[in-house]
Design a protein around this motif. Structure first.
Motif, mmCIF file in Angstrom:
data_model
loop_
_atom_site.group_PDB
_atom_site.id
_atom_site.type_symbol
_atom_site.label_atom_id
_atom_site.label_comp_id
_atom_site.label_asym_id
_atom_site.label_seq_id
_atom_site.Cartn_x
_atom_site.Cartn_y
_atom_site.Cartn_z
ATOM 1 N N VAL A 1 0.645 -1.177 -0.042
ATOM 2 C CA VAL A 1 0.201 -0.004 -0.090
ATOM 3 C C VAL A 1 0.934 1.316 -0.188
ATOM 4 O O VAL A 1 1.575 1.461 1.024
ATOM 5 N N ASP B 1 1.389 5.647 -0.803
ATOM 6 C CA ASP B 1 0.669 6.698 -0.952
ATOM 7 C C ASP B 1 0.662 7.270 -2.349
ATOM 8 O O ASP B 1 1.772 7.701 -3.141
ATOM 9 N N LEU C 1 -0.845 -1.084 -5.043
ATOM 10 C CA LEU C 1 -2.019 -0.685 -4.124
ATOM 11 C C LEU C 1 -3.315 -1.598 -4.718
ATOM 12 O O LEU C 1 -3.906 -1.997 -3.967
ATOM 13 N N TYR D 1 -7.104 3.920 -1.405
ATOM 14 C CA TYR D 1 -5.825 3.977 -0.549
ATOM 15 C C TYR D 1 -6.490 4.538 0.994
ATOM 16 O O TYR D 1 -5.862 4.050 1.905
ATOM 17 N N SER E 1 -5.711 2.020 4.124
ATOM 18 C CA SER E 1 -4.538 2.451 5.372
ATOM 19 C C SER E 1 -5.453 2.525 6.653
ATOM 20 O O SER E 1 -4.761 1.949 7.507
#
Length: 794
Positions: free
Chosen positions: A68, A70, A95, A271, A275
Motif C-alpha cells: 500500500v 501513498d 495498491l 488508499y 490504510s
C-alpha cells in the motif's frame, strides 16, 4: 490526556509495539498519533473494530497490507494533466493488488450458510479492486526499468528494428575486430560501449591506423575507445531508434495515465480504506501477541480487572492480578514491602485505562471492566530534578499540586509512595489530608504507601479500602498477588533477620517502636494468617463442590438413560402385546364366524378339521416368532496339532480337503480342496479320521511310520518339470508320486509346460499306467491351462 501521565505509564512503549504491526506509512502514522479518547461511542466503535479484525485473523489468518503506497500526490499530478512515471504506475498497481487481495479475503471470510456481519464489512465493501486497470498496467510494465514489447504495436516495431540494426553493427564490428586484432592494434579483443556508441579498444600508439571517432580513453591513456567510420552511420541510425523507443514509451505512459485518471476517486478511496484497515489490523495483531480481550466500558467510574497482566512484562513470568475499584470504595490503598508489585499494580490500572480508551485490547480475562475517564494523573517514580534544584519530595509535591489543580470527578488519580521522602509523621499526615480531599470529591484514586497511619485511615474510613501485595516469608520473595481487603505488612524485621542482621539489633529496633504500632503490625500478621487459612479451606470446599457436581451430573445422566430405556422397553412391549391381542381377536372372531356359518349349513367334519388345522398353524407361527433364535453351536472339534497332508473338512464351505501349510500365529492356513486352494482358519476345520489315518497310527512306532510322517511334513502339492528331458522328468515324477502317496495327498499339480507337447504326453502316459492314480486331467483356464496336469490318487 496529559502527556506526563502518558510518559509515566509508558504508553509510548505500547505505541512502539503497535507501529511494528502496521505496513504502510499512513497506518504507521495513525499508530504513532493514537491517543486515548474520551467519547464512549468512539471508544466502543474502536474496540469493536479491533475485536472484529482479531476474529477474522483467528478464522482466516492475517491480511497483509504490504504494497500500500501513498498515491495522493500522483493523483493530484494527474488532475492537472501530468503523466505518471513508471515507478508511480507500479506503486498504483501494487495498491490495486492489495485491494484485490483484501476483497478476496472479505469474500472468503463469509460462510455459505449466512454472511457474517461486523463493523469491518463497510470498509471491505467500499474497496474497488479495478482489476482491468491493474491487468493493463501489469501487461504494459514489467519492472521499474522495463516496458513490455506488447505494450504497443509501435514499440514492438521499433524494438524489432533496433535488434536488426544491432545485429548489423555487431556483424560489421566483428569483421573490423578480427582484422584489427590480427594486426595487433587492439588492447583487448572485445567490443565496448561508450556514450551509447559501439567502439573498439585501440592501443594509443596505433590510433592513426584505425580511422574513426575517439569517444573515450583509459585512465592510463594507453587505450583509446574508437568508433570505426564504417559503423558511424549505423550507430547514428541506432541512436535514432533509441529516441523513437523513448517516444513510444512516453506515449504508453501517457495512455496509461489517461486511463488511470478515469478512476481517481476510486483509487483515493481504496488508499484511504486500506490504510484504515492496516491500522485496525495492526491493533488486532498486537492484541493477539499478548492475548488481549475487549474490556467492557462504563461511565460510572467502575474498574474491575480480571487476571490482568502488564503488557510490557515477560508473559511467561508475569503474575495476573485482580483489581476492582469504584463499586464499594473509590479509594484503594496498596501497602506491602518494596519490590512486591505495588507499583506494577498501579501502572497496570493506569496503562489499561489508557489502552482501552485508545481502542486497544487489554491483556486480561473476558468481561474485565474499565471506566471512561476524561484524564489520568499519575505521580510515579523518582521525580528528583537536578536542573531545577528540587529534592525528590519537592518534585513529587510540585506534581501533586498540579494534579489537585486540574483533577475532577471524571479523573483517575494514581499515587506511588505518596508524600515519601520527608519526615514520616508529617508525610503520613499530609498524605491522609490529600487522600481525604480526593475521597470527599468521589475521585477514583489508587495509592501505594508504607505509612501505617494511612493503613489505619483506610480501615476506619468508609469508601476507602486496604490492599496488599502478598509476600512469602519462607522464601523472602513476593508472590505479586494483589489482595484487596487486607493491609500489608512491611516485614522489615523479618526480612532483615533472614538476611543475617544481628538479632540484638533487631530486638533493639523493636523496643524503639510504640506498643500500639507493634500491636497493629501483629494484628495485620494475624489477619494474613487467617486469610491464608480461609483461602486454603475455600479451595478445598470448591474442589469438593466441583467433585460433587460432577458425580451428581453423572448420576442424573445415568438415571435419565435408565428412565428412557425403561420407557422404551415398556412402550415396545405394550405395542407388541397390543398387536398380539389384536391378531388373536381377529383369529377368534374369524373362527367364531366360520363355526357359526358351518353350524348353519351343516358342514362336514372334513371342513371343520381344515379350519382347526388353519388355526393351529397360525398359533404355531406366532409361537415360532416369539421363540428366541438359538445361537449357532461353536466348533468344539477344532484340530489342535495339524500336519501337512491331514484330511480335514472346511465347515463354512462343506468341502473336504488336505492341509497344505501349517497354521500361522493367527491360526490361518491353506487347504487344498481338489483344484481349489484356499486360506481358512483352524477354527473352521474338523479333522477327518479315515482308515489311512488309523493305519498311520499303527506305523508310527516303525521306521516306515517315521518316514511317512517326515514325508507328510515336507512334501509339496506341486512338482515342476520345466526344462527337463523326458527321462529326467519321468524319474523325478516317479519319486515325487511315491512321496505324495505316502503323505496322503488327495491330488497333486504337475507343471510340465506347453512347449511341443512331448513332455505332457509322456507324463500322461506315465499317469495312465500308474497303479495308484485314479484319474488325471489338464488344469482349468487361469490355473495353468494345458501347461499343468492335475492328478488324483485312489
Amino acid at each position: 490526556m496529559n502527556e506526563k501521565a502518558l510518559r509515566t505509564l509508558e504508553y509510548h512503549k505500547i505505541i512502539d509495539l503497535l507501529v511494528r504491526h502496521a505496513n504502510c506509512e499512513a497506518a504507521k502514522q495513525r499508530c504513532k498519533k493514537l491517543t486515548p479518547m474520551t467519547s464512549l461511542a468512539d471508544i466502543e466503535t474502536a474496540q469493536r473494530q479491533t475485536a472484529d479484525a482479531l476474529s477474522r485473523i483467528f478464522k482466516k489468518g492475517s491480511l497483509s497490507f504490504l504494497g500500500v503506497h501513498d498515491v495522493t500526490a500522483s493523483m493530484k499530478r494527474l488532475e492537472i494533466g501530468a503523466a505518471l512515471s513508471i515507478e508511480e504506475l507500479l506503486h498504483l498497481a501494487s495498491l490495486l493488488e492489495v485491494a484485490k487481495r483484501a476483497k478476496a479475503y472479505s469474500r472468503n471470510d463469509r460462510t455459505e450458510e449466512a454472511e457474517t456481519s461486523d463493523s469491518l464489512d463497510e470498509f471491505f465493501d467500499g474497496i474497488e479492486p479495478l482489476t482491468p486497470l491493474l491487468e493493463e498496467i501489469r501487461r504494459c510494465i514489467i519492472s521499474s526499468d522495463e516496458i513490455s514489447d506488447e505494450a504497443s504495436s509501435g514499440l514492438k516495431a521499433v524494438r524489432r528494428s533496433m535488434k536488426g540494426m544491432q545485429d548489423k553493427i555487431h556483424s560489421q564490428m566483428n569483421s573490423i575486430l578480427n582484422s584489427a586484432s590480427a594486426s595487433g592494434l587492439l588492447q583487448d579483443n572485445v567490443i565496448t560501449m561508450r556514450n551509447g556508441r559501439y567502439c573498439l579498444p585501440v592501443k594509443s600508439e596505433y590510433k592513426n591506423q584505425v580511422s574513426g571517432m575517439v569517444h573515450d580513453q583509459s585512465s592510463t591513456g594507453s587505450t583509446l575507445f574508437i568508433e570505426p567510420l564504417a559503423v558511424v552511420n549505423l550507430n547514428n541510425e541506432l541512436k535514432e531508434l533509441y529516441l523513437k523507443e523513448q517516444e513510444e514509451i512516453e506515449k504508453i505512459l501517457a495512455d496509461l495515465s489517461n486511463l488511470v485518471s478515469e478512476y481517481i476517486p476510486y483509487i483515493l478511496e481504496d488508499y484511504r480504506i486500506l490504510s484504515e484497515l492496516d491500522f485496525i489490523f495492526a491493533k488486532a495483531l498486537l492484541a493477539k501477541d499478548y492475548n488481549g480481550t475487549a474490556p467492557v466500558f462504563n461511565t460510572d467510574g467502575r474498574i474491575r480487572i480480571r487476571k490482568g497482566r502488564h503488557p510490557l512484562l515477560d508473559p511467561k513470568r508475569v503474575v495476573p492480578i485482580d483489581i476492582h475499584l469504584g463499586t464499594d470504595f473509590d479509594l484503594l490503598i496498596v501497602t506491602g514491602p518494596n519490590t512486591g508489585g505495588k507499583t506494577v499494580s498501579l501502572k497496570t490500572v493506569g496503562l489499561f485505562t489508557l489502552m482501552g480508551q485508545a481502542g486497544l485490547h487489554i491483556p486480561a480475562n473476558d468481561n474485565s471492566e474499565l471506566s471512561v475517564f476524561t484524564d489520568v494523573f499519575a505521580d510515579i517514580g523518582d521525580e528528583q530534578s537536578i536542573e531545577q534544584n528540587l529534592s525528590t519530595f519537592s518534585s513529587h509535591m510540585t506534581n501533586i499540586v498540579s494534579i489537585l489543580e486540574h483533577v475532577n470527578e471524571q479523573s483517575l488519580v494514581l499515587f506511588d509512595e505518596l508524600c515519601a521522602g520527608t519526615d514520616p509523621t508529617e508525610g503520613a499526615a499530609l498524605a491522609i489530608s490529600i487522600l481525604s480531599q480526593l475521597h470527599s470529591r468521589g475521585i477514583r484514586t489508587m495509592a501505594t504507601t508504607h505509612y501505617s497511619e494511612i493503613k489505619v485511615f483506610a480501615l476506619s474510613t468508609e469508601g476507602v479500602e486496604n490492599a496488599c501485595c502478598e509476600f512469602d516469608m519462607e522464601t523472602l520473595s513476593p508472590t505479586y498477588r494483589l489482595l484487596i481487603g487486607i493491609p500489608g505488612k512491611s516485614n522489615a524485621f523479618a526480612i532483615s533477620g533472614k538476611l543475617g542482621l544481628d538479632a540484638s539489633i533487631i530486638e533493639d529496633a523493636k523496643s524503639r517502636i510504640t506498643e500500639n504500632e507493634e500491636n497493629f503490625e501483629d494484628l495485620i500478621a494475624r489477619l494474613e494468617d487467617s486469610r491464608l487459612t480461609i483461602e486454603k479451606e475455600q479451595a478445598e470446599i470448591s474442589s469438593y463442590k466441583a467433585e460433587i457436581e460432577t458425580l451428581k451430573k453423572r448420576l442424573e445422566e445415568k438415571q435419565e438413560r435408565l428412565d428412557n430405556s425403561r420407557e422404551k422397553i415398556l412402550r415396545e412391549a405394550n405395542e407388541e402385546a397390543h398387536k398380539i391381542l389384536r391378531e388373536a381377536k381377529e383369529v377368534a372372531d374369524e373362527s367364531i364366524r366360520n363355526f357359526q356359518k358351518y353350524g348353519k349349513v351343516n358342514a362336514d367334519n372334513k371342513t371343520m378339521e381344515k379350519e382347526r388345522t388353519k388355526l393351529r398353524n397360525k398359533m404355531n407361527e406366532v409361537e415360532k416368532n416369539m421363540a428366541m433364535k438359538p445361537k449357532a453351536p461353536a466348533n468344539t472339534k477344532a484340530p489342535k496339532n495339524l500336519r501337512i497332508g491331514d484330511s480335514v473338512k472346511v465347515l463354512s464351505m462343506n468341502l473336504k480337503g488336505t492341509v497344505h501349510t501349517l497354521p500361522d500365529a493367527k491360526g490361518n492356513l491353506f487347504v487344498q480342496m481338489g483344484i481349489l486352494r484356499s486360506q481358512v482358519n483352524i477354527n473352521d476345520l474338523v479333522l477327518l479320521i479315515d482308515d489311512t489315518n488309523t493305519n498311520e497310527k499303527k506305523f508310527r512306532k516303525t521306521s516306515a511310520g517315521k518316514i511317512k510322517m517326515n514325508k507328510s511334513a515336507t512334501i509339496s502339492t506341486e512338482i515342476k518339470l520345466l526344462g527337463m528331458t523326458v527321462d529326467e522328468a519321468l524319474s523325478e515324477l516317479d519319486k515325487y508320486l511315491d512321496d505324495a502317496y505316502l503323505a496322503h495327498l488327495s491330488s497333486v499339480r504337475i507343471v510340465h509346460g506347453k512347449g511341443t507337447g512331448a513332455l505332457r504326453n509322456a507324463v500322461h502316459g506315465y499317469l495312465k499306467k500308474s497303479k495308484y492314480i485314479k484319474n488325471y486331467h489338464l488344469a482349468e483356464f487361469g490355473e495353468g491351462d494345458a501347461g499343468v496336469t492335475i492328478a488324483e490318487f485312489k
